[in-house]
Design a protein around this motif. Structure first.
Motif, mmCIF file in Angstrom:
data_model
loop_
_atom_site.group_PDB
_atom_site.id
_atom_site.type_symbol
_atom_site.label_atom_id
_atom_site.label_comp_id
_atom_site.label_asym_id
_atom_site.label_seq_id
_atom_site.Cartn_x
_atom_site.Cartn_y
_atom_site.Cartn_z
ATOM 1 N N ILE A 2 0.842 -1.197 0.000
ATOM 2 C CA ILE A 2 0.000 0.000 0.000
ATOM 3 C C ILE A 2 0.879 1.248 0.000
ATOM 4 N N SER A 3 1.949 1.223 0.794
ATOM 5 C CA SER A 3 2.900 2.337 0.819
ATOM 6 C C SER A 3 3.473 2.564 -0.579
ATOM 7 N N HIS A 4 3.855 1.492 -1.250
ATOM 8 C CA HIS A 4 4.381 1.589 -2.617
ATOM 9 C C HIS A 4 3.317 2.149 -3.562
ATOM 10 N N TYR A 5 2.081 1.703 -3.402
ATOM 11 C CA TYR A 5 0.988 2.196 -4.239
ATOM 12 C C TYR A 5 0.802 3.707 -4.063
ATOM 13 N N TYR A 6 0.853 4.170 -2.810
ATOM 14 C CA TYR A 6 0.719 5.602 -2.543
ATOM 15 C C TYR A 6 1.879 6.391 -3.163
ATOM 16 N N ARG A 7 3.089 5.828 -3.111
ATOM 17 C CA ARG A 7 4.244 6.507 -3.737
ATOM 18 C C ARG A 7 4.062 6.589 -5.250
ATOM 19 N N GLN A 8 3.604 5.510 -5.856
ATOM 20 C CA GLN A 8 3.381 5.506 -7.302
ATOM 21 C C GLN A 8 2.283 6.494 -7.692
ATOM 22 N N SER A 9 1.256 6.612 -6.865
ATOM 23 C CA SER A 9 0.183 7.582 -7.123
ATOM 24 C C SER A 9 0.730 8.998 -7.108
ATOM 25 N N LEU A 10 1.671 9.265 -6.205
ATOM 26 C CA LEU A 10 2.291 10.590 -6.154
ATOM 27 C C LEU A 10 3.096 10.860 -7.418
ATOM 28 N N LEU A 11 3.861 9.876 -7.866
ATOM 29 C CA LEU A 11 4.709 10.068 -9.047
ATOM 30 C C LEU A 11 3.890 10.364 -10.301
ATOM 31 N N SER A 12 2.647 9.924 -10.322
ATOM 32 C CA SER A 12 1.798 10.197 -11.483
ATOM 33 C C SER A 12 0.986 11.486 -11.321
ATOM 34 N N SER A 13 1.254 12.240 -10.254
ATOM 35 C CA SER A 13 0.524 13.484 -10.001
ATOM 36 C C SER A 13 1.500 14.647 -9.828
ATOM 37 N N LYS A 21 14.101 19.829 -3.749
ATOM 38 C CA LYS A 21 14.572 18.442 -3.752
ATOM 39 C C LYS A 21 13.821 17.660 -2.688
ATOM 40 N N LEU A 22 12.778 16.956 -3.094
ATOM 41 C CA LEU A 22 11.992 16.153 -2.170
ATOM 42 C C LEU A 22 12.576 14.753 -2.061
ATOM 43 N N CYS A 23 12.468 14.162 -0.896
ATOM 44 C CA CYS A 23 12.815 12.756 -0.723
ATOM 45 C C CYS A 23 11.541 11.962 -1.043
ATOM 46 N N LEU A 24 11.355 11.669 -2.318
ATOM 47 C CA LEU A 24 10.097 11.083 -2.785
ATOM 48 C C LEU A 24 9.733 9.737 -2.146
ATOM 49 N N PRO A 25 10.695 8.868 -1.780
ATOM 50 C CA PRO A 25 10.283 7.617 -1.138
ATOM 51 C C PRO A 25 9.548 7.805 0.188
ATOM 52 N N LEU A 26 9.620 8.995 0.765
ATOM 53 C CA LEU A 26 8.944 9.262 2.035
ATOM 54 C C LEU A 26 7.558 9.862 1.845
ATOM 55 N N LEU A 27 7.188 10.111 0.599
ATOM 56 C CA LEU A 27 5.931 10.802 0.315
ATOM 57 C C LEU A 27 5.002 9.939 -0.517
ATOM 58 N N SER A 43 -5.600 12.815 0.221
ATOM 59 C CA SER A 43 -4.567 13.399 1.076
ATOM 60 C C SER A 43 -3.164 13.207 0.507
ATOM 61 N N ALA A 44 -2.339 14.214 0.733
ATOM 62 C CA ALA A 44 -0.901 14.104 0.518
ATOM 63 C C ALA A 44 -0.358 13.408 1.759
ATOM 64 N N LEU A 45 0.577 12.459 1.574
ATOM 65 C CA LEU A 45 1.016 11.615 2.670
ATOM 66 C C LEU A 45 2.511 11.713 2.928
ATOM 67 N N VAL A 46 2.880 11.622 4.192
ATOM 68 C CA VAL A 46 4.266 11.414 4.599
ATOM 69 C C VAL A 46 4.292 10.008 5.198
ATOM 70 N N LEU A 47 5.134 9.144 4.623
ATOM 71 C CA LEU A 47 5.217 7.746 5.027
ATOM 72 C C LEU A 47 6.423 7.561 5.938
ATOM 73 N N LEU A 48 6.181 7.206 7.178
ATOM 74 C CA LEU A 48 7.262 7.001 8.144
ATOM 75 C C LEU A 48 7.545 5.508 8.214
ATOM 76 N N HIS A 49 8.696 5.120 7.679
ATOM 77 C CA HIS A 49 9.033 3.699 7.668
ATOM 78 C C HIS A 49 10.511 3.474 7.929
ATOM 79 N N CYS A 50 10.787 2.259 8.377
ATOM 80 C CA CYS A 50 12.163 1.783 8.554
ATOM 81 C C CYS A 50 12.286 0.557 7.655
ATOM 82 N N GLY A 51 13.117 0.644 6.654
ATOM 83 C CA GLY A 51 13.202 -0.461 5.701
ATOM 84 C C GLY A 51 11.859 -0.611 5.015
#
Length: 166
Positions: free
Chosen positions: A24-35, A50-56, A99-107
């Motif tokens: 789901i996190s990956h899906y949300y990141r891909q949705s951002l890249l297409s917007s 310079k955004l850290c896109l893997p976190l968004l 919503s725009a998302l910030v994804l907090l993850h470790c690995g």
């Protein structure tokens, strides 16, 4: 009356947490890249080029279409687990929709999501959402805004990277 979950439900929820939340996190990141509009929105609010896109990410109201049908037994089980985790509302709708998302993850483990509604917000929606999946992290207190959540995500990521390179 005992309100604890049966062990098979708890184990299923753990499997969804470990296997489905990263997807789901990956899906949300891909949705951002297409917007590109949402990327511009992030740039303006985070005041950076310079955004850290893997976190968004971006919850563009399409997650439900990617899940198994709610009419199938497997779909009902998966959607039930996602409701208990807070990804879906009790009605079955996506909690972070729009919503725009910030994804907090470790690995690959997703620990929390901060979501901030883009655009209009009707009477029953909340402008900001904070979903915590792993409470053992010291991130109990919801961030006050998008920038704070983004800085939390960067700090969490760098701690994880330092621990794995040591």
């Amino acid at each position: 009356m005992n309100k604890s979950k049966p062990s098979n439900v708890a184990q299923f929820d753990q499997n969804v947490f470990e296997q489905t939340l990263p997807q789901i996190s990956h899906y949300y990141r891909q949705s951002l890249l297409s917007s590109s509009e949402t990327i511009r929105w992030f740039n303006e609010r985070l005041e950076t080029k310079k955004l850290c896109l893997p976190l968004l990410g971006y919850a563009n109201r399409t997650l439900g279409n990617q899940l198994l049908s709610p009419r199938s037994k497997e779909g009902q089980l998966l959607r039930g687990a996602l409701k208990r985790l807070g990804i879906l509302k009790p009605s079955g709708h996506e909690r972070l929709s729009g919503s725009a998302l910030v994804l907090l993850h470790c690995g690959s483990a997703l620990h929390a999501i901060y979501g901030e509604r883009i655009g209009r917000c009707s009477g029953h929606c909340s402008r900001r959402q904070w979903l915590v999946f792993q409470s053992e992290l010291e991130i109990y207190k919801p961030p006050s805004d998008l920038k704070t959540a983004y800085l939390m995500a960067i700090t969490l990521q760098s701690k994880y990277e330092e621990a794995n390179h040591a």
